[in-house]
Design an enzyme around this catalytic site. Sequence first.
Site, PDB file in Angstrom:
ATOM      1  N   HIS A 158     -30.172   6.197  13.153  1.00 30.98           N
ATOM      2  CA  HIS A 158     -30.014   7.645  13.397  1.00 30.98           C
ATOM      3  C   HIS A 158     -28.642   7.960  13.994  1.00 30.98           C
ATOM      4  O   HIS A 158     -28.490   8.961  14.690  1.00 30.98           O
ATOM      5  CB  HIS A 158     -31.103   8.176  14.340  1.00 30.98           C
ATOM      6  CG  HIS A 158     -32.492   7.766  13.952  1.00 30.98           C
ATOM      7  ND1 HIS A 158     -33.302   8.491  13.124  1.00 30.98           N
ATOM      8  CD2 HIS A 158     -33.205   6.647  14.271  1.00 30.98           C
ATOM      9  CE1 HIS A 158     -34.449   7.864  12.953  1.00 30.98           C
ATOM     10  NE2 HIS A 158     -34.417   6.737  13.642  1.00 30.98           N
ATOM     11  N   SER A 279      -0.448  15.360  10.661  1.00 29.06           N
ATOM     12  CA  SER A 279      -0.551  16.807  10.481  1.00 29.06           C
ATOM     13  C   SER A 279       0.842  17.427  10.472  1.00 29.06           C
ATOM     14  O   SER A 279       1.763  16.908  11.096  1.00 29.06           O
ATOM     15  CB  SER A 279      -1.366  17.375  11.649  1.00 29.06           C
ATOM     16  OG  SER A 279      -1.022  18.707  11.909  1.00 29.06           O
ATOM     17  N   LYS A 285      -1.463  13.559  15.367  1.00 31.78           N
ATOM     18  CA  LYS A 285      -2.592  13.253  14.487  1.00 31.78           C
ATOM     19  C   LYS A 285      -2.432  11.999  13.652  1.00 31.78           C
ATOM     20  O   LYS A 285      -1.369  11.716  13.113  1.00 31.78           O
ATOM     21  CB  LYS A 285      -2.829  14.428  13.528  1.00 31.78           C
ATOM     22  CG  LYS A 285      -3.400  15.642  14.185  1.00 31.78           C
ATOM     23  CD  LYS A 285      -4.860  15.479  14.544  1.00 31.78           C
ATOM     24  CE  LYS A 285      -5.728  15.885  13.375  1.00 31.78           C
ATOM     25  NZ  LYS A 285      -7.130  15.646  13.649  1.00 31.78           N
ATOM     26  N   GLU A 292     -11.316   9.796   3.213  1.00 32.56           N
ATOM     27  CA  GLU A 292     -11.975  11.079   2.907  1.00 32.56           C
ATOM     28  C   GLU A 292     -11.919  11.370   1.409  1.00 32.56           C
ATOM     29  O   GLU A 292     -12.900  11.818   0.810  1.00 32.56           O
ATOM     30  CB  GLU A 292     -11.296  12.219   3.685  1.00 32.56           C
ATOM     31  CG  GLU A 292     -11.585  12.170   5.172  1.00 32.56           C
ATOM     32  CD  GLU A 292     -10.679  13.091   5.984  1.00 32.56           C
ATOM     33  OE1 GLU A 292     -11.013  13.359   7.133  1.00 32.56           O
ATOM     34  OE2 GLU A 292      -9.621  13.529   5.478  1.00 32.56           O
TER      35      GLU A 292
END
Length: 476
Positions: A158, A279, A285, A292
């Site tokens: 979970h 970024s 970043k 992704e």
Amino acid sequence: MILVDNIRNGRFKTGMTDEANEYSSSLEFDKVIFYSYIKTNFAHTSMLKHEGIIDEETADNILCALDDLKEEGYDALVFDPSVEDVHMAIENYVTSKIGPQAGFMHTAKSRNDQVATDIRLVLREKIIDIQIGILEFIEGIVGMANQHLNDVFIGFTHLQHAQPITIAHHLMAHAQALKRDYERFEDTYKRVNLNPLGSAAMATTSFPINRELTTKLLGFDAYLENSMDGVSSRDFIAETVFDLTSLCTTLSKICEELILWSTYEFNIIEMADEYSSTSSIMPQKKNPDIAEIARAKSTIVNGELVTILTILKAIPYTYNRDLQEITPHLWNAIEVSQDTLSVVTHMLLSVKFNVERCSYLAGRNFATATDLADIMVREKGIPFRSAHKIVGRIVNEATSNNMLEEDITSEFIDNISLELSFDKLELSDDLIQKALNPVENVKIRNVPGGPAPEMVSVAINNINLFLNDEFEKKGI
Ligand code: ARG
């Protein structure tokens, strides 16, 4: 250049409109089957010659022209608007070389059995390429697992802390999934490597063809025994694309973990700069963009499977032109999957585990609580369900009072035990601390399939045997 009569000239007085021609042409994707088209025609023409169906000289001329085309490549073809697909462009090419006798190459053959054969020939090679990619990925994962055999890590259920494992055990779970992905392709290959050639349009031919010979020449395991099935079945495509979706699901899950683990909050891994972006406004970043994109691209393959199945479900026997619309989805699914497999392989293998953080997480948040219950069962003979209740209450009280694992004492446990109307357990503090130690937790799980280093070593040995066998089968 002499062009054959357009095949429409007999039946029709006009050609199609440019729009209709362009709309229905498969030329854009026929490039993929170009060399297998030549191979198929080589086998077919050789068979026609062998069986005396066409004369030797004509056959040899056709074979010579096909040889030239193989040398010259796809760009030697001329695609005027009347050419519906690569089949007609190649027949035109052979005609330009040897004149109208080129027309004999189409004896006892249709574009329907031709295209089905060509797709199978290309697909079986692509399947092997993908399988080799999977084997290489597994090999890389095994190498990584070997370096982390003793490094404890937290397992989740979970997405909450569950039980201690090792980094190796987690990596090897992915290796097992990839092994099954590999085996699925191995099984599908058997149904891909079958020969439709000789089915002709749908009802075979009146010529005495030799299907055993073309089967042998093309390296198929057998020929398809029903000509209607031969020209119109594409379940081998649906099955392959399902195998790809399964592979991409494995890859996407890996990416999902890399994305989570590389967050500041998890801080379990460091992604290589080579697979990270930054970024344009936030200079600090480090984003896992490649993971992704891979996670999203695997979805494209799922879409292709649904498209293919949906086209197939509405097709009455036998060949319908709808089938042409399936093929590009197959090639796209393969391309996306292969690219994703390659990038995810390189990305995962360049990840660095934060071993200290992994070990810290494994020992916190009472991830070792199951073992505390287990020793109550083992040492004091109480039923597991009672032990589960006592330990549940221990964790509840400990977390409310900001106590850590090392603050759990025999006295604390006995007070809770009495409060719950059980007897005192009188476990030694040493035993309690051993039960709450993540390294001990892992060590004691030395049953088959468990995370204990010796068991993971067994799994690694077994998968290495599998890798050796399969690399050898693929000639590597
Ligand atoms: N381009 C077609 C395909 O990919 C080849 C077969 C065409 N057959 C036909 N009867 N129009 O399926």
